[in-house]
Write a protein that holds these residues in place. Structure first.
Motif, PDB file in Angstrom:
ATOM      1  N   ASP A 315     -21.556   8.260   5.897  1.00  0.00           N
ATOM      2  CA  ASP A 315     -20.487   7.292   6.121  1.00  0.00           C
ATOM      3  C   ASP A 315     -19.562   7.374   4.910  1.00  0.00           C
ATOM      4  O   ASP A 315     -19.916   7.956   3.876  1.00  0.00           O
ATOM      5  CB  ASP A 315     -21.102   5.896   6.260  1.00  0.00           C
ATOM      6  N   LYS A 316     -18.373   6.804   5.020  1.00  0.00           N
ATOM      7  CA  LYS A 316     -17.429   6.891   3.911  1.00  0.00           C
ATOM      8  C   LYS A 316     -17.428   5.622   3.062  1.00  0.00           C
ATOM      9  O   LYS A 316     -17.932   5.614   1.946  1.00  0.00           O
ATOM     10  CB  LYS A 316     -16.011   7.192   4.418  1.00  0.00           C
ATOM     11  N   THR A 317     -16.884   4.544   3.614  1.00  0.00           N
ATOM     12  CA  THR A 317     -16.690   3.331   2.821  1.00  0.00           C
ATOM     13  C   THR A 317     -18.026   2.717   2.408  1.00  0.00           C
ATOM     14  O   THR A 317     -18.868   2.409   3.244  1.00  0.00           O
ATOM     15  CB  THR A 317     -15.872   2.301   3.611  1.00  0.00           C
ATOM     16  N   GLY A 318     -18.214   2.561   1.108  1.00  0.00           N
ATOM     17  CA  GLY A 318     -19.443   1.982   0.584  1.00  0.00           C
ATOM     18  C   GLY A 318     -20.563   2.985   0.421  1.00  0.00           C
ATOM     19  O   GLY A 318     -21.603   2.660  -0.156  1.00  0.00           O
ATOM     20  N   THR A 319     -20.360   4.203   0.910  1.00  0.00           N
ATOM     21  CA  THR A 319     -21.382   5.251   0.770  1.00  0.00           C
ATOM     22  C   THR A 319     -20.848   6.353  -0.131  1.00  0.00           C
ATOM     23  O   THR A 319     -21.330   6.560  -1.242  1.00  0.00           O
ATOM     24  CB  THR A 319     -21.784   5.807   2.147  1.00  0.00           C
ATOM     25  N   LEU A 320     -19.823   7.066   0.342  1.00  0.00           N
ATOM     26  CA  LEU A 320     -19.171   8.060  -0.507  1.00  0.00           C
ATOM     27  C   LEU A 320     -18.167   7.406  -1.447  1.00  0.00           C
ATOM     28  O   LEU A 320     -17.817   7.981  -2.483  1.00  0.00           O
ATOM     29  CB  LEU A 320     -18.477   9.112   0.350  1.00  0.00           C
ATOM     30  N   THR A 321     -17.701   6.216  -1.080  1.00  0.00           N
ATOM     31  CA  THR A 321     -16.806   5.466  -1.964  1.00  0.00           C
ATOM     32  C   THR A 321     -17.532   4.228  -2.492  1.00  0.00           C
ATOM     33  O   THR A 321     -18.612   3.887  -2.031  1.00  0.00           O
ATOM     34  CB  THR A 321     -15.530   5.032  -1.220  1.00  0.00           C
ATOM     35  N   GLN A 322     -16.894   3.557  -3.427  1.00  0.00           N
ATOM     36  CA  GLN A 322     -17.517   2.389  -4.051  1.00  0.00           C
ATOM     37  C   GLN A 322     -17.609   1.211  -3.088  1.00  0.00           C
ATOM     38  O   GLN A 322     -18.460   0.340  -3.250  1.00  0.00           O
ATOM     39  CB  GLN A 322     -16.694   1.950  -5.276  1.00  0.00           C
ATOM     40  N   GLY A 323     -16.702   1.161  -2.097  1.00  0.00           N
ATOM     41  CA  GLY A 323     -16.679   0.008  -1.196  1.00  0.00           C
ATOM     42  C   GLY A 323     -16.064  -1.214  -1.843  1.00  0.00           C
ATOM     43  O   GLY A 323     -16.196  -2.323  -1.332  1.00  0.00           O
ATOM     44  N   ARG A 324     -15.356  -1.002  -2.972  1.00  0.00           N
ATOM     45  CA  ARG A 324     -14.704  -2.104  -3.702  1.00  0.00           C
ATOM     46  C   ARG A 324     -13.280  -1.654  -4.051  1.00  0.00           C
ATOM     47  O   ARG A 324     -13.047  -1.124  -5.138  1.00  0.00           O
ATOM     48  CB  ARG A 324     -15.459  -2.437  -4.989  1.00  0.00           C
ATOM     49  N   PRO A 325     -12.329  -1.842  -3.135  1.00  0.00           N
ATOM     50  CA  PRO A 325     -10.957  -1.391  -3.409  1.00  0.00           C
ATOM     51  C   PRO A 325     -10.414  -2.019  -4.695  1.00  0.00           C
ATOM     52  O   PRO A 325     -10.553  -3.222  -4.921  1.00  0.00           O
ATOM     53  CB  PRO A 325     -10.172  -1.865  -2.181  1.00  0.00           C
ATOM     54  N   ASP A 326      -9.801  -1.206  -5.520  1.00  0.00           N
ATOM     55  CA  ASP A 326      -9.217  -1.667  -6.775  1.00  0.00           C
ATOM     56  C   ASP A 326      -7.690  -1.635  -6.673  1.00  0.00           C
ATOM     57  O   ASP A 326      -7.099  -0.786  -5.985  1.00  0.00           O
ATOM     58  CB  ASP A 326      -9.656  -0.773  -7.935  1.00  0.00           C
ATOM     59  N   LEU A 327      -7.053  -2.551  -7.375  1.00  0.00           N
ATOM     60  CA  LEU A 327      -5.594  -2.590  -7.416  1.00  0.00           C
ATOM     61  C   LEU A 327      -5.082  -1.401  -8.235  1.00  0.00           C
ATOM     62  O   LEU A 327      -5.499  -1.207  -9.385  1.00  0.00           O
ATOM     63  CB  LEU A 327      -5.131  -3.906  -8.041  1.00  0.00           C
ATOM     64  N   VAL A 328      -4.187  -0.609  -7.648  1.00  0.00           N
ATOM     65  CA  VAL A 328      -3.647   0.547  -8.361  1.00  0.00           C
ATOM     66  C   VAL A 328      -2.161   0.410  -8.667  1.00  0.00           C
ATOM     67  O   VAL A 328      -1.627   1.148  -9.489  1.00  0.00           O
ATOM     68  CB  VAL A 328      -3.899   1.851  -7.566  1.00  0.00           C
ATOM     69  N   ASP A 329      -1.475  -0.552  -7.997  1.00  0.00           N
ATOM     70  CA  ASP A 329      -0.040  -0.700  -8.250  1.00  0.00           C
ATOM     71  C   ASP A 329       0.424  -2.073  -7.792  1.00  0.00           C
ATOM     72  O   ASP A 329      -0.037  -2.593  -6.776  1.00  0.00           O
ATOM     73  CB  ASP A 329       0.744   0.387  -7.503  1.00  0.00           C
ATOM     74  N   VAL A 330       1.316  -2.664  -8.589  1.00  0.00           N
ATOM     75  CA  VAL A 330       1.987  -3.914  -8.211  1.00  0.00           C
ATOM     76  C   VAL A 330       3.469  -3.604  -8.076  1.00  0.00           C
ATOM     77  O   VAL A 330       4.101  -3.106  -9.018  1.00  0.00           O
ATOM     78  CB  VAL A 330       1.762  -5.017  -9.263  1.00  0.00           C
ATOM     79  N   ARG A 331       4.048  -3.885  -6.904  1.00  0.00           N
ATOM     80  CA  ARG A 331       5.452  -3.556  -6.642  1.00  0.00           C
ATOM     81  C   ARG A 331       6.216  -4.827  -6.289  1.00  0.00           C
ATOM     82  O   ARG A 331       6.328  -5.186  -5.117  1.00  0.00           O
ATOM     83  CB  ARG A 331       5.550  -2.536  -5.510  1.00  0.00           C
ATOM     84  N   PRO A 332       6.720  -5.516  -7.314  1.00  0.00           N
ATOM     85  CA  PRO A 332       7.452  -6.767  -7.041  1.00  0.00           C
ATOM     86  C   PRO A 332       8.822  -6.495  -6.443  1.00  0.00           C
ATOM     87  O   PRO A 332       9.461  -5.475  -6.747  1.00  0.00           O
ATOM     88  CB  PRO A 332       7.544  -7.410  -8.420  1.00  0.00           C
ATOM     89  N   ALA A 333       9.273  -7.402  -5.606  1.00  0.00           N
ATOM     90  CA  ALA A 333      10.632  -7.328  -5.080  1.00  0.00           C
ATOM     91  C   ALA A 333      11.589  -7.931  -6.102  1.00  0.00           C
ATOM     92  O   ALA A 333      11.182  -8.532  -7.106  1.00  0.00           O
ATOM     93  CB  ALA A 333      10.711  -8.080  -3.750  1.00  0.00           C
ATOM     94  N   ALA A 334      12.864  -7.775  -5.833  1.00  0.00           N
ATOM     95  CA  ALA A 334      13.891  -8.294  -6.748  1.00  0.00           C
ATOM     96  C   ALA A 334      13.714  -9.799  -6.922  1.00  0.00           C
ATOM     97  O   ALA A 334      13.522 -10.545  -5.947  1.00  0.00           O
ATOM     98  CB  ALA A 334      15.280  -7.979  -6.208  1.00  0.00           C
ATOM     99  N   GLY A 335      13.759 -10.223  -8.168  1.00  0.00           N
ATOM    100  CA  GLY A 335      13.636 -11.640  -8.459  1.00  0.00           C
ATOM    101  C   GLY A 335      12.223 -12.098  -8.759  1.00  0.00           C
ATOM    102  O   GLY A 335      12.004 -13.290  -9.029  1.00  0.00           O
ATOM    103  N   PHE A 336      11.256 -11.168  -8.707  1.00  0.00           N
ATOM    104  CA  PHE A 336       9.855 -11.530  -8.971  1.00  0.00           C
ATOM    105  C   PHE A 336       9.301 -10.635 -10.086  1.00  0.00           C
ATOM    106  O   PHE A 336       9.618  -9.446 -10.174  1.00  0.00           O
ATOM    107  CB  PHE A 336       8.992 -11.378  -7.718  1.00  0.00           C
ATOM    108  N   ASP A 337       8.476 -11.242 -10.941  1.00  0.00           N
ATOM    109  CA  ASP A 337       7.797 -10.512 -12.008  1.00  0.00           C
ATOM    110  C   ASP A 337       6.440 -10.009 -11.495  1.00  0.00           C
ATOM    111  O   ASP A 337       5.805 -10.665 -10.658  1.00  0.00           O
ATOM    112  CB  ASP A 337       7.606 -11.443 -13.208  1.00  0.00           C
ATOM    113  N   ALA A 338       5.981  -8.870 -12.000  1.00  0.00           N
ATOM    114  CA  ALA A 338       4.723  -8.276 -11.522  1.00  0.00           C
ATOM    115  C   ALA A 338       3.548  -9.217 -11.748  1.00  0.00           C
ATOM    116  O   ALA A 338       2.709  -9.414 -10.855  1.00  0.00           O
ATOM    117  CB  ALA A 338       4.480  -6.929 -12.206  1.00  0.00           C
TER     118      ALA A 338
END
Length: 634
Positions: A315-338
């Protein structure tokens, strides 16, 4: 074996030794005839007991090697070698005593788990009074979720729970193999079986005893202890040819010499203890070694299956992968801070149980952002969560859900298969959070080791989208990918896979059917579902894929040791019988020599407790993690 009840084995040895001493004393006192009658009567009773056991075995469809022992005892009595017949009785009963000793040694690590199983829990009487530790002792099976438990210093945590004390240290070596104590803070999960440190702590139970981590491991251990390895039946299949060869050699010795004593002298060296003892001792040793490596197997049949495995599915998720998605990028829209975007999203995600919500919360805490409580909150199943945070309405969810609230929102471009959580604040698009679930660092090494050690076919079976699955497969070295599968489709593909036997490794409830249907199913049990563990043949109790390699290596080593021990016993017995055909080994001496053969095979079988370590050569994973989810996070 001839004597079947642990309670009877040692009394039989004692009685046999006593009668042997009496017979030898009578022989020295010129009362050999009396001694002969005593020995004959005792051995006759023993033969009848053995025959009764043989009949019961035949009725159960099992033909063993006891016939050789019976023929040898009758033959030695017939030719007047009554001392030799007593030694054969002593050898058979003593062989089982040796098997018990070797078995206890081989099961030491398994038994240690059972011995440490908690039986009593201290339920706090006034759980809302933190300074009052009045408690009531109850059976661990009577603990219900929500009970507040007091765990004293050096005590075993009785059930899975959440730590209520500010901070505590636990020894989790029996669960994870980690030798160093781990520190848990308030709100952290504490697994049953962990040993508390030097301070008394409070824990709120979150599972019943039967559903807790340690008790599930104990249940698997009990099942493993009562199983019978197929190689033991393989040893039984040696019974007919070995019996035939032994009788032919004994008959030939009698015919060539014209002396019936020669028949008995050959047969006393053909007693079956090496075949009956070596295999179970070896497999108990293999099960014990596997438990020490973090793999609890449900019996010796699993060890033999692992030794012969030729195809592997993952199986993939939780077996070959950690099964714990990590944040890799924050993309704020105009007018918002990350940081502002992440803080608001994580505050709202406090009220969601989705796997991506956990990754967002962890990322916010890692950046030192303080999460705000919600004035009101609610989750829309499969779509997202809405919360009012410091007077602002925050919505986190899938693209279609946010787009319905914010018309004209443009989708965020991400790499293939990355998971995106979209955020809206007060009706405005605030930005997106990109998450990814990286391949386990050891996964590529595990795949490489299996491929380099005779596992011919590697397959990924997953319900995830094809681009995500192919990206992870490329990272870990799997060429064949079947994606977007439902559980019945996984079962069908696993059943059609060749060559066999087939190994399947998975972790979730949706993997339970294919784990049960595969030749050998291994569940990732450290964080996996109970259903997967119940359906699997073995459970990995540490949060790592590496024990798959350990399990296969231990299975192969154990099978080799068991078969080698059997052949050592056969080889030595046949060689000694050939020598005995010449008449140079008297019956009494032959019976004593055969006991040394028994001891040799048992000592060799204990080699299953030790073996060469499986060494992984991990491949370096790709620079960017690849997520477990397709483009929608809910």
């Amino acid at each position: 074996m001839a004597v079947r009840g642990v309670g009877l084995r040692y009394p039989v040895i004692a009685v046999t030794v006593l009668i042997l001493i009496v017979v030898l004393v009578l022989h020295a006192a010129d009362s050999a005839r009396v001694g002969r009658w005593i020995a004959t009567a005792y051995v006759a009773v023993f033969v009848v007991w053995t025959l009764v056991g043989m009949v019961r075995d035949v009725l159960r469809g099992h033909v063993g090697l006891d016939v050789l022992a019976v023929v040898a005892m009758v033959a030695t009595l017939a030719v007047g070698e009554y001392v030799a017949s007593l030694i054969i009785v002593l050898m058979l009963s003593g062989g089982e005593a040796l098997e018990d000793f070797a078995g206890r040694r081989a099961q030491r690590d398994l038994t240690a788990l059972l011995d440490r199983s908690p039986r009593i829990a201290h339920v706090v009487v006034h759980p809302h009074a933190p300074d009052v530790d009045e408690f009531q002792d109850v059976a661990v099976d009577d603990v219900v979720p929500g009970d507040v438990l007091l765990v004293r210093p050096a005590e075993v945590v009785p059930v899975d729970g959440v730590l209520l004390s500010d901070v505590a240290s636990f020894d989790e070596s029996s669960l994870t193999g980690e030798s160093m104590p781990v520190t848990r803070t308030a709100g952290g999960e504490v697994l049953s079986g962990a040993v508390n440190g030097t301070r008394a702590v409070r824990v709120r139970a979150i599972r019943r005893s039967a559903d807790s981590q340690y008790q599930q491991i104990v249940a698997l251990v009990r099942q493993a202890q009562t199983s019978r390895a197929p190689v033991v039946r393989l040893a039984d299949r040696f019974a007919v040819p070995f019996t035939a060869v032994s009788l032919v050699l004994a008959g030939a010795a009698w015919a060539l010499s014209g002396d019936a004593t020669r028949f008995a002298e050959v047969l006393v060296l053909a007693t079956p203890c090496p075949l009956l003892i070596a295999a179970p001792v070896a497999f108990l040793g293999g099960l014990s070694r596997a438990a020490k490596a973090g793999v609890i197997m449900k019996g010796g049949v699993v060890l033999e299956g692992l030794a012969r495995v030729r195809s592997a599915c993952f199986d993939k998720t939780g077996t070959l992968t950690q099964g714990r998605p990590d944040l890799v990028d924050v993309r704020p829209a105009a007018g918002f801070d990350a940081d502002e975007l992440l803080r608001l999203a994580a505050s709202a995600e406090q009220y969601s149980a989705h796997v991506l919500a956990d990754g967002i919360r962890r990322a916010a805490r890692a950046r030192g952002l303080e999460l705000e409580p919600a004035e009101e909150a609610g989750e829309v199943a499969t779509n997202g969560v809405t919360a009012v945070i410091t007077g602002r309405t925050v919505v986190v969810g899938k693209p279609a859900y946010i787009a319905a609230l914010v018309p004209g929102m443009d989708p965020v471009a991400v790499d293939a298969g990355q998971a995106v959580a979209y955020v809206a604040v007060d009706g405005r698009f605030a930005g997106a959070l990109v998450l990814a679930d990286a391949a386990r660092p050891e996964a590529a090494g595990v795949i490489g080791w299996l491929r380099g050690h005779g596992v011919e076919r590697m397959v990924m079976l997953t319900g995830d989208a094809l681009p995500t699955a192919e990206a992870i497969a490329a990272q870990v070295g799997i060429d064949e990918v079947h994606a977007e599968l439902l559980p019945p489709e996984k079962v069908h593909l696993a059943a059609q896979l060749r060559p066999r036997p087939t190994l399947m490794v998975g972790d979730g409830v949706n993997d339970a059917p294919v784990l049960a249907a595969s030749d050998i199913g291994i569940a990732m049990g450290a964080q996996g579902a109970t259903a997967a563990g119940d359906a699997a043949d073995a459970v990995i109790v540490v949060d790592s894929l590496s024990p798959v390699v350990d399990a296969v290596a231990i299975g192969r080593h154990t099978l080799t040791v068991a078969l080698t021990a059997i052949w050592i016993g056969i080889g030595l017995s046949v060689a000694l019988m050939v020598v005995a055909m010449t008449g140079v080994i008297p019956a009494v001496a032959g019976a004593l020599v055969q006991e040394l053969v028994d001891l040799t095979t048992i000592l060799y079988a204990l080699r299953a407790l030790r073996g060469p370590a499986a060494r992984l050569t991990p491949r370096r994973p790709a620079a960017q993690p690849v997520p477990a989810e397709p483009v929608t996070p809910r």
